[in-house]
Write a protein that holds these residues in place. Structure first.
Motif, PDB file in Angstrom:
ATOM      1  N   LEU A   1       0.877  -1.141  -0.035  1.00 39.93           N
ATOM      2  CA  LEU A   1      -0.041  -0.040  -0.123  1.00 39.93           C
ATOM      3  C   LEU A   1       1.047   1.191  -0.001  1.00 39.93           C
ATOM      4  O   LEU A   1       1.759   1.318   0.628  1.00 39.93           O
ATOM      5  N   GLN A   2       0.615   2.196  -0.606  1.00 45.34           N
ATOM      6  CA  GLN A   2       1.115   3.594  -0.891  1.00 45.34           C
ATOM      7  C   GLN A   2       0.433   4.617  -0.289  1.00 45.34           C
ATOM      8  O   GLN A   2      -0.958   4.346  -0.070  1.00 45.34           O
TER       9      GLN A   2
ATOM     10  N   ILE B   1      -3.574  -5.157  11.324  1.00 47.77           N
ATOM     11  CA  ILE B   1      -2.518  -5.533  10.552  1.00 47.77           C
ATOM     12  C   ILE B   1      -1.463  -4.236  10.329  1.00 47.77           C
ATOM     13  O   ILE B   1      -0.364  -4.137  10.658  1.00 47.77           O
ATOM     14  N   VAL B   2      -2.222  -3.480   9.649  1.00 44.02           N
ATOM     15  CA  VAL B   2      -1.414  -2.075   9.419  1.00 44.02           C
ATOM     16  C   VAL B   2      -0.975  -1.350  10.783  1.00 44.02           C
ATOM     17  O   VAL B   2       0.076  -0.840  10.764  1.00 44.02           O
ATOM     18  N   ASN B   3      -1.917  -1.379  11.782  1.00 41.23           N
ATOM     19  CA  ASN B   3      -1.429  -0.683  13.213  1.00 41.23           C
ATOM     20  C   ASN B   3      -0.075  -1.800  13.576  1.00 41.23           C
ATOM     21  O   ASN B   3       0.813  -0.996  14.220  1.00 41.23           O
TER      22      ASN B   3
ATOM     23  N   PRO C   1       9.318   0.758  11.722  1.00 42.70           N
ATOM     24  CA  PRO C   1       9.815   1.836  11.248  1.00 42.70           C
ATOM     25  C   PRO C   1       9.680   2.328   9.749  1.00 42.70           C
ATOM     26  O   PRO C   1       9.384   3.095   9.366  1.00 42.70           O
ATOM     27  N   GLN C   2      10.458   1.148   9.070  1.00 39.69           N
ATOM     28  CA  GLN C   2      11.005   1.303   7.862  1.00 39.69           C
ATOM     29  C   GLN C   2       9.604   1.357   7.064  1.00 39.69           C
ATOM     30  O   GLN C   2       9.673   1.483   5.645  1.00 39.69           O
ATOM     31  N   LEU C   3       8.432   0.930   7.596  1.00 40.02           N
ATOM     32  CA  LEU C   3       7.316   1.032   6.689  1.00 40.02           C
ATOM     33  C   LEU C   3       6.465   2.121   6.678  1.00 40.02           C
ATOM     34  O   LEU C   3       5.111   2.188   6.647  1.00 40.02           O
ATOM     35  N   SER C   4       7.084   3.081   7.033  1.00 44.34           N
ATOM     36  CA  SER C   4       6.503   4.510   7.254  1.00 44.34           C
ATOM     37  C   SER C   4       5.576   4.925   6.056  1.00 44.34           C
ATOM     38  O   SER C   4       4.840   5.828   6.150  1.00 44.34           O
TER      39      SER C   4
ATOM     40  N   ALA D   1       5.684 -13.106  10.176  1.00 46.45           N
ATOM     41  CA  ALA D   1       5.496 -13.242   8.809  1.00 46.45           C
ATOM     42  C   ALA D   1       6.098 -11.683   7.901  1.00 46.45           C
ATOM     43  O   ALA D   1       6.678 -12.132   6.952  1.00 46.45           O
ATOM     44  N   VAL D   2       5.889 -10.479   8.594  1.00 48.00           N
ATOM     45  CA  VAL D   2       6.606  -9.700   7.973  1.00 48.00           C
ATOM     46  C   VAL D   2       8.027  -9.700   7.905  1.00 48.00           C
ATOM     47  O   VAL D   2       8.839  -9.209   6.708  1.00 48.00           O
TER      48      VAL D   2
END
Length: 336
Positions: free
Chosen positions: A224-225, A273-275, A282-285, A328-329
């Motif tokens: 997601l962007q 899940i996004v939470n 933090p790299q998924l900001s 998983a991530v």
């Protein structure tokens, strides 16, 4: 002391690989069936264990599919049937989903009865889809338990691939219980009924394009962007490692014989899940934050359930959502 040999059909599946891995860690010998030798070789390389071997069963829907494998391996004592069709790119729901699932289960049980009378326990991987009142039957007040059956009819299942999948799980499991009731075989039957299974793959990911369906849910959210909406998706979940452990308890624990094991940890939502992404990575900001508070709203509006009977039999603490998602991530991010 000789190791017990366990047959695992569909051994290269997402859940099945964890089952095989856990069985070998407990010193069982495992004979897995795969659709092609390349899949068996890949699994054997990952396991790197003398206690694993495989046989090729190209099509479980064909009558007698497991006959030769069981005739050739009289050492098999336990049979775990995890193989079942699950794909959405189908043209004929009855021919490609319903019949293969039902016939595959019947074929496995017939082969065990006729050619492996020494087998004491059969465990069939079913699904919450066989329990929950989904789609047009969804009732937000309904509390699902091990006793429930999805009320969907065969005709309902022909409506679309999603309904076809729900039907394939219900009718295949019902066929298994009916077989035992009518045939009175030597073996004891247990089914395992998980909802969406999250968590890592059993082995490091070599190709992100070949993730299983539930891992793809997570991977899709990772893509997601900013500016994208977070899907309003919600359901029940369980960690794949707990599902695998339940399959083993299903034959190790005498109390599980003749039971449906409804393994579910609780509800999840895409927002939840996004939470978890934002809390732990933090790299998924770059991923949109969405509306974090909606997770509670979504989770409260999905399936209600009571699986206390299963929890009492298994006597385990099921992993929470955050553990499943983080593991998983981390694995997906480490993959090339």
């Amino acid at each position: 002391m000789l190791s017990t040999t366990v047959f695992v059909s569909g051994a290269n599946g997402f859940i099945a690989q964890h089952i095989v891995k856990q069985l070998i860690s407990k010193n069982y010998k495992v004979l897995g069936s795969v659709r092609a030798a390349t899949k068996g070789e890949e699994l054997a390389a990952n396991l790197n264990s003398p206690n694993f071997s495989y046989v090729v069963v190209p099509d479980i829907g064909v009558a007698g599919a497991f006959d030769d494998a069981l005739k050739s391996h009289p050492e098999v004592i336990i049979f775990l049937h995890t193989a079942s069709p699950f794909r959405y790119d189908i043209q004929d729901i009855e021919k490609e989903l319903l019949n293969p699932a039902v016939n595959g289960t019947k074929n496995a049980l017939k082969s065990v009865q006729e050619y492996a009378p020494q087998v004491t326990n059969v465990v069939v991987t079913s699904s919450f889809a066989a329990i929950g009142w989904s789609n047009k039957y969804f009732d937000p007040t309904k509390v699902s338990t091990e006793e429930d059956w999805n009320p969907q009819t065969w005709q309902d299942a022909l409506a679309n691939p999603d309904d076809g999948y729900l039907g394939s799980k219900k009718f295949a499991e019902q066929a298994a219980w009916e077989f035992v009731k009518i045939e009175q075989p030597n073996f004891r039957l247990t089914t395992v009924n998980p909802p969406v299974a999250f968590g890592p793959q059993a082995f490091p990911i070599k190709n992100k394009k070949e993730l299983n369906t539930s891992a793809e849910v997570i991977n899709g959210l990772l893509k997601l962007q900013q500016g994208y909406d977070i899907p309003e998706v919600r359901h029940l979940f369980v960690d794949v490692r707990d599902v695998a452990a339940a399959h083993i308890s299903a034959f190790e624990n005498p109390d599980a014989a003749g039971k449906r094991l409804f393994v579910s940890s609780g509800p999840w939502s895409a927002q939840g899940i996004v939470n978890i992404f934002h809390k732990n990575f933090p790299q998924l900001s770059y991923i949109p934050i969405g509306e974090p508070w909606k997770d509670t709203l979504y989770r409260s509006s999905t399936f209600k359930f009571d699986n206390s009977k299963t929890v009492e039999i298994l006597k385990v603490d099921l992993r929470p959502l955050e553990v499943s998602i983080v593991d998983a991530v981390q694995q997906i991010l480490e993959a090339k």
